[in-house]
Design a protein around this motif. Structure first.
Motif, PDB file in Angstrom:
ATOM      1  N   MET A   1       0.705  -1.291  -0.163  1.00 43.85           N
ATOM      2  CA  MET A   1      -0.028  -0.133  -0.078  1.00 43.85           C
ATOM      3  C   MET A   1       0.871   1.370   0.004  1.00 43.85           C
ATOM      4  SD  MET A   1      -3.019  -0.222   2.936  1.00 43.85           S
ATOM      5  CE  MET A   1      -3.659  -2.804   3.338  1.00 43.85           C
ATOM      6  N   VAL A   2       0.807   2.345  -0.764  1.00 44.92           N
ATOM      7  CA  VAL A   2       1.467   3.650  -0.430  1.00 44.92           C
ATOM      8  C   VAL A   2      -0.549   4.573  -0.506  1.00 44.92           C
ATOM      9  CG1 VAL A   2       2.928   3.240  -2.061  1.00 44.92           C
ATOM     10  CG2 VAL A   2       1.107   3.366  -2.959  1.00 44.92           C
ATOM     11  N   ALA A   3       0.542   6.118   0.209  1.00 40.41           N
ATOM     12  CA  ALA A   3      -0.756   6.960  -0.312  1.00 40.41           C
ATOM     13  C   ALA A   3      -1.084   7.138  -1.248  1.00 40.41           C
ATOM     14  CB  ALA A   3       0.133   7.908   0.277  1.00 40.41           C
TER      15      ALA A   3
ATOM     16  N   VAL B   1     -16.112   3.045  14.718  1.00 43.65           N
ATOM     17  CA  VAL B   1     -14.893   3.088  13.923  1.00 43.65           C
ATOM     18  C   VAL B   1     -14.340   4.008  14.308  1.00 43.65           C
ATOM     19  CG1 VAL B   1     -14.254   3.288  11.604  1.00 43.65           C
ATOM     20  CG2 VAL B   1     -15.485   2.060  11.643  1.00 43.65           C
ATOM     21  N   VAL B   2     -12.665   3.461  14.855  1.00 46.60           N
ATOM     22  CA  VAL B   2     -12.286   4.340  15.427  1.00 46.60           C
ATOM     23  C   VAL B   2     -11.151   4.990  14.234  1.00 46.60           C
ATOM     24  CG1 VAL B   2     -10.248   5.546  17.466  1.00 46.60           C
ATOM     25  CG2 VAL B   2     -13.234   4.259  17.745  1.00 46.60           C
ATOM     26  N   THR B   3     -10.657   6.236  13.651  1.00 47.50           N
ATOM     27  CA  THR B   3      -9.582   7.104  12.969  1.00 47.50           C
ATOM     28  C   THR B   3      -8.143   6.951  13.863  1.00 47.50           C
ATOM     29  OG1 THR B   3     -10.379   9.315  13.031  1.00 47.50           O
ATOM     30  CG2 THR B   3     -10.754   7.883  10.957  1.00 47.50           C
ATOM     31  N   VAL B   4      -7.373   6.914  12.998  1.00 54.31           N
ATOM     32  CA  VAL B   4      -5.670   7.040  14.245  1.00 54.31           C
ATOM     33  C   VAL B   4      -4.554   7.704  13.195  1.00 54.31           C
ATOM     34  CG1 VAL B   4      -4.049   5.561  15.018  1.00 54.31           C
ATOM     35  CG2 VAL B   4      -5.737   4.082  15.093  1.00 54.31           C
ATOM     36  N   SER B   5      -4.439   8.829  13.356  1.00 57.23           N
ATOM     37  CA  SER B   5      -3.946   9.859  12.696  1.00 57.23           C
ATOM     38  C   SER B   5      -2.834   9.634  12.596  1.00 57.23           C
ATOM     39  CB  SER B   5      -4.292  11.407  13.312  1.00 57.23           C
ATOM     40  OG  SER B   5      -3.577  11.389  14.427  1.00 57.23           O
TER      41      SER B   5
ATOM     42  N   GLY C   1       0.256   1.025   6.866  1.00 57.06           N
ATOM     43  CA  GLY C   1      -0.525   1.275   5.757  1.00 57.06           C
ATOM     44  C   GLY C   1      -0.744   3.001   5.912  1.00 57.06           C
ATOM     45  N   PRO C   2      -1.249   4.078   5.232  1.00 56.66           N
ATOM     46  CA  PRO C   2      -1.669   5.455   4.989  1.00 56.66           C
ATOM     47  C   PRO C   2      -2.489   5.565   5.430  1.00 56.66           C
ATOM     48  CG  PRO C   2      -1.501   4.802   2.845  1.00 56.66           C
ATOM     49  CD  PRO C   2      -1.303   3.594   3.406  1.00 56.66           C
TER      50      PRO C   2
ATOM     51  N   PHE D   1      -6.951  -4.363  13.561  1.00 63.35           N
ATOM     52  CA  PHE D   1      -6.887  -2.837  12.926  1.00 63.35           C
ATOM     53  C   PHE D   1      -7.173  -2.510  11.070  1.00 63.35           C
ATOM     54  CE2 PHE D   1      -4.581  -2.249  16.973  1.00 63.35           C
ATOM     55  CZ  PHE D   1      -5.288  -1.149  17.471  1.00 63.35           C
ATOM     56  N   VAL D   2      -7.787  -2.063  10.597  1.00 62.39           N
ATOM     57  CA  VAL D   2      -7.641  -1.977   9.160  1.00 62.39           C
ATOM     58  C   VAL D   2      -7.055  -0.903   8.194  1.00 62.39           C
ATOM     59  CG1 VAL D   2      -9.381  -1.701   6.993  1.00 62.39           C
ATOM     60  CG2 VAL D   2     -10.514  -2.232   9.674  1.00 62.39           C
ATOM     61  N   CYS D   3      -5.492  -1.795   8.083  1.00 65.97           N
ATOM     62  CA  CYS D   3      -4.944  -1.172   7.304  1.00 65.97           C
ATOM     63  C   CYS D   3      -5.019  -0.986   5.890  1.00 65.97           C
ATOM     64  CB  CYS D   3      -3.845  -1.362   6.744  1.00 65.97           C
ATOM     65  SG  CYS D   3      -3.143  -1.807   8.890  1.00 65.97           S
ATOM     66  N   ILE D   4      -5.815   0.868   4.922  1.00 69.43           N
ATOM     67  CA  ILE D   4      -5.861   1.282   3.701  1.00 69.43           C
ATOM     68  C   ILE D   4      -4.859   1.851   3.427  1.00 69.43           C
ATOM     69  CG2 ILE D   4      -7.790   1.985   2.924  1.00 69.43           C
ATOM     70  CD1 ILE D   4      -9.194   2.221   5.743  1.00 69.43           C
ATOM     71  N   GLY D   5      -5.087   1.996   2.140  1.00 68.46           N
ATOM     72  CA  GLY D   5      -3.770   2.662   1.439  1.00 68.46           C
ATOM     73  C   GLY D   5      -4.508   2.165  -0.268  1.00 68.46           C
ATOM     74  N   SER D   6      -3.856   2.875  -1.421  1.00 63.40           N
ATOM     75  CA  SER D   6      -3.766   2.750  -2.743  1.00 63.40           C
ATOM     76  C   SER D   6      -2.915   1.354  -2.764  1.00 63.40           C
ATOM     77  CB  SER D   6      -2.872   3.095  -3.510  1.00 63.40           C
ATOM     78  OG  SER D   6      -4.220   4.741  -3.178  1.00 63.40           O
ATOM     79  N   PRO D   7      -3.149   0.318  -3.892  1.00 70.66           N
ATOM     80  CA  PRO D   7      -2.967  -1.023  -3.672  1.00 70.66           C
ATOM     81  C   PRO D   7      -1.644  -0.282  -4.959  1.00 70.66           C
ATOM     82  CG  PRO D   7      -4.720  -0.753  -4.490  1.00 70.66           C
ATOM     83  CD  PRO D   7      -4.465   0.143  -4.156  1.00 70.66           C
ATOM     84  N   THR D   8      -0.552  -1.332  -5.082  1.00 72.63           N
ATOM     85  CA  THR D   8       0.820  -1.189  -5.504  1.00 72.63           C
ATOM     86  C   THR D   8       1.130  -2.308  -6.880  1.00 72.63           C
ATOM     87  OG1 THR D   8       2.299  -1.846  -3.788  1.00 72.63           O
ATOM     88  CG2 THR D   8       2.573   0.630  -4.227  1.00 72.63           C
ATOM     89  N   ARG D   9      -0.417  -3.513  -6.728  1.00 72.18           N
ATOM     90  CA  ARG D   9       0.104  -4.761  -6.995  1.00 72.18           C
ATOM     91  C   ARG D   9      -1.793  -5.048  -7.099  1.00 72.18           C
ATOM     92  NH1 ARG D   9       2.896  -9.596  -4.042  1.00 72.18           N
ATOM     93  NH2 ARG D   9       1.477 -10.404  -2.606  1.00 72.18           N
TER      94      ARG D   9
END
Length: 199
Positions: free
Chosen positions: A30-32, A61-65, A100-101, A171-179
């Motif tokens: 994952m990337v930003a 859902v609780v966001t982590v900055s 994750g971003p 914890f849910v990690c989220i970002g733009s996939p690179t593959r």
């Protein structure tokens, strides 16, 4: 079939195709950028469409900055040290706080005192909501993966994210996939689908 009917059917077909292609993707792929606030809100809105007997909403859902990641790393380190892990593993556990971003915690609140909605039905809602949340992110073009394990039961993490009566699911990690998705055997639904045989 009219042209209008064709147009109306296109969106559900597209959504089903996207759903059949959904998969989890690890944080290292994952990337930003990750989802912005509006996109996260929309994903939570999708989560609210999961089966929900009694409209209890037994999850949040609780966001982590980004600025809070070091504090989360300290909590992960505390878990690792309390578990007797090596110095190398402690360092690895700290790094996981930066996965994750975008990172959110999934929290459940199961009320065993509701006779009409027993705990197993509430857990169905928690899981269904999480699935909808992650599918919505996939439809937006993001990759996501939930990471859980023993640390989600560690008192320091539970205290940090949960109110009385709540449980930290993961914890849910989220970002733009690179593959792209790695090739795998097609899913076969037939062993999981059967007709009721009256005995």
């Amino acid at each position: 079939m009219t042209e209008q009917q064709n147009t109306e059917n296109a969106a559900p077909d597209t959504a089903l195709t996207a759903l059949l292609g959904r998969h989890s993707i690890g944080p290292r792929w994952m990337v930003a950028p990750g989802p912005n606030d509006a996109q996260l809100t929309q994903a939570v809105q999708a989560a609210l469409r999961a089966p929900n007997h009694g409209r209890m909403k037994p999850w949040r859902v609780v966001t982590v900055s980004e600025a809070q990641r070091p504090a989360l790393a300290d909590l992960f380190e505390q878990f690792a040290r309390d578990s007797g892990k090596s110095a190398e593993d402690v360092a690895i556990e700290r790094e996981r706080a930066y996965n994750g971003p975008v990172l959110v915690a999934w929290v459940a609140r199961i009320d065993s005192g509701v006779a009409k909605v027993p705990p197993h039905e509430q857990w169905i809602c928690v899981g269904g909501a999480l699935s909808n949340f992650m599918s919505a992110l996939h439809f937006m073009g993001f990759g996501a993966k939930i990471l859980s394990g023993r640390k989600c039961q560690h008192p320091a993490l539970v205290q940090a994210f949960c109110q009385a009566g709540e449980q930290l699911v993961g914890f849910v990690c989220i970002g733009s996939p690179t593959r792209e998705l790695e090739p795998r055997e097609p899913d076969d639904p037939r062993p999981l689908l059967s007709a009721w045989s009256v005995r």
